[in-house]
Scaffold this active site. Structure first.
Site, short mmCIF file in Angstrom:
data_model
loop_
_atom_site.label_atom_id
_atom_site.label_comp_id
_atom_site.label_asym_id
_atom_site.label_seq_id
_atom_site.Cartn_x
_atom_site.Cartn_y
_atom_site.Cartn_z
N LEU A 110 -57.01 -60.00 -71.64
CA LEU A 110 -57.00 -59.44 -70.29
C LEU A 110 -58.00 -60.25 -69.47
CD1 LEU A 110 -57.05 -55.58 -71.03
CD2 LEU A 110 -55.11 -56.95 -70.24
N ASP A 111 -57.74 -60.37 -68.17
CA ASP A 111 -58.67 -61.10 -67.31
C ASP A 111 -60.01 -60.37 -67.27
OD1 ASP A 111 -56.59 -62.80 -66.70
OD2 ASP A 111 -56.05 -61.72 -64.87
N GLN A 112 -61.01 -61.10 -66.88
CA GLN A 112 -62.37 -60.55 -66.76
C GLN A 112 -62.38 -59.27 -65.94
OE1 GLN A 112 -65.00 -59.54 -64.10
NE2 GLN A 112 -64.15 -61.46 -63.32
N HIS A 193 -52.15 -64.65 -66.29
CA HIS A 193 -52.27 -63.94 -65.00
C HIS A 193 -50.91 -63.42 -64.52
CE1 HIS A 193 -56.35 -65.14 -64.69
NE2 HIS A 193 -56.20 -66.28 -64.07
N LYS A 196 -50.72 -60.62 -61.71
CA LYS A 196 -51.27 -61.09 -60.43
C LYS A 196 -50.33 -62.11 -59.80
CE LYS A 196 -56.01 -60.22 -61.81
NZ LYS A 196 -57.19 -60.79 -62.46
#
Ligand code: URA
Length: 242
Positions: A110-112, A193, A196
């Site tokens: 997962l992204d930050q 991503h 997004k």
């Protein structure tokens, strides 16, 4: 299995360190706890409950767990600007001697700034099955968007949008508005991503992202950001049966 080997397999350090832990009286076995004194004591590890430095552990041949990832953590062992999610786990889970890598590994990333459900394991088959695009394990995300979510955006996400790294369209398995600015998306792939970029492709923008479900596993409401728990045997079997 010798007690020092049991401790080693569970990530408490080298065999020498594990031997020392027992000799120094830092380990008890069983419930009610009995002090262990002999590192070479032969024990049946299956279901064994033991305490190391007062902390309770149950022997697990392989580790399967879920973590509620908070924002501000990277899913990398060697993070750049942010702390690693692995620092949220107890040391032994990071030290388990598992194949080429050491300790449990995140199943995908997962992204930050993304929060929510992250699975971790030291079982290579489990990690492969859940991350392989062939198995189409659905993952459910809630995205808070900058602009109002429209029916047209939802239709386009379901029909498929083209991202910059692949001419083949990617589509959401399910998409629906939760309220004026929140979108629930179910994806069966795991591109970089992806949420997004898909939302950007329909001219909106993700401002916050949360993963609430993987396969049949929901993030439990009582598992707070930063907390982890073991997966149950049924949860593991359910995910592997897909
Ligand atoms: N899609 C994203 O864009 N980010 C994540 O962290 C997960 C899915």
């Amino acid at each position: 299995m010798q007690l020092q080997d049991i401790l080693f397999s569970q990530g408490f350090g080298t065999r020498r360190v594990c031997c020392g832990l027992v000799q120094q009286g830092r380990v008890t076995v069983g419930e009610p706890p009995r002090p262990a004194t002999d590192p070479t004591e032969d024990l049946d590890p299956m279901g064994l409950v033991f305490h190391v430095l007062g902390e309770r552990w149950v022997y697990q041949p392989l580790a399967y767990l879920m973590l509620h990832k908070p924002a501000g953590y990277e899913c990398s062992q060697k993070p750049g600007a942010w702390p690693s999610v692995y620092t949220l786990l107890p040391g032994p889970l990071r030290g388990r001697p598992s194949g080429a890598a050491s300790g449990v590994q995140a199943v995908g990333r997962l992204d930050q700034d993304t929060t929510g459900l992250l699975l971790l394991s030291d079982d290579g088959k489990f990690i492969h099955r859940l991350s392989s695009p062939k198995h189409h394990v659905p993952k459910v995300y809630e995205a808070t968007c900058k602009h109002p979510v429209t029916d047209q955006q939802i239709e386009r996400l379901l029909a498929g949008v083209v991202l910059d790294d692949d001419p083949r369209p990617v589509r959401a398995a399910e998409a629906r508005a939760l309220d004026s600015h929140r979108l629930q998306l179910t994806l069966t792939e795991g591109k970089y991503h992806q949420v997004k970029r898909m939302v950007a492709a329909v001219s909106n923008r993700v401002e916050a992202l949360h993963r609430s479900r993987i396969g049949a596993i929901d993030l439990p409401p009582d598992l707070l950001p930063g907390q982890w728990r073991w997966l149950t045997a049924q949860e593991v079997a359910g995910l592997m049966a897909r």
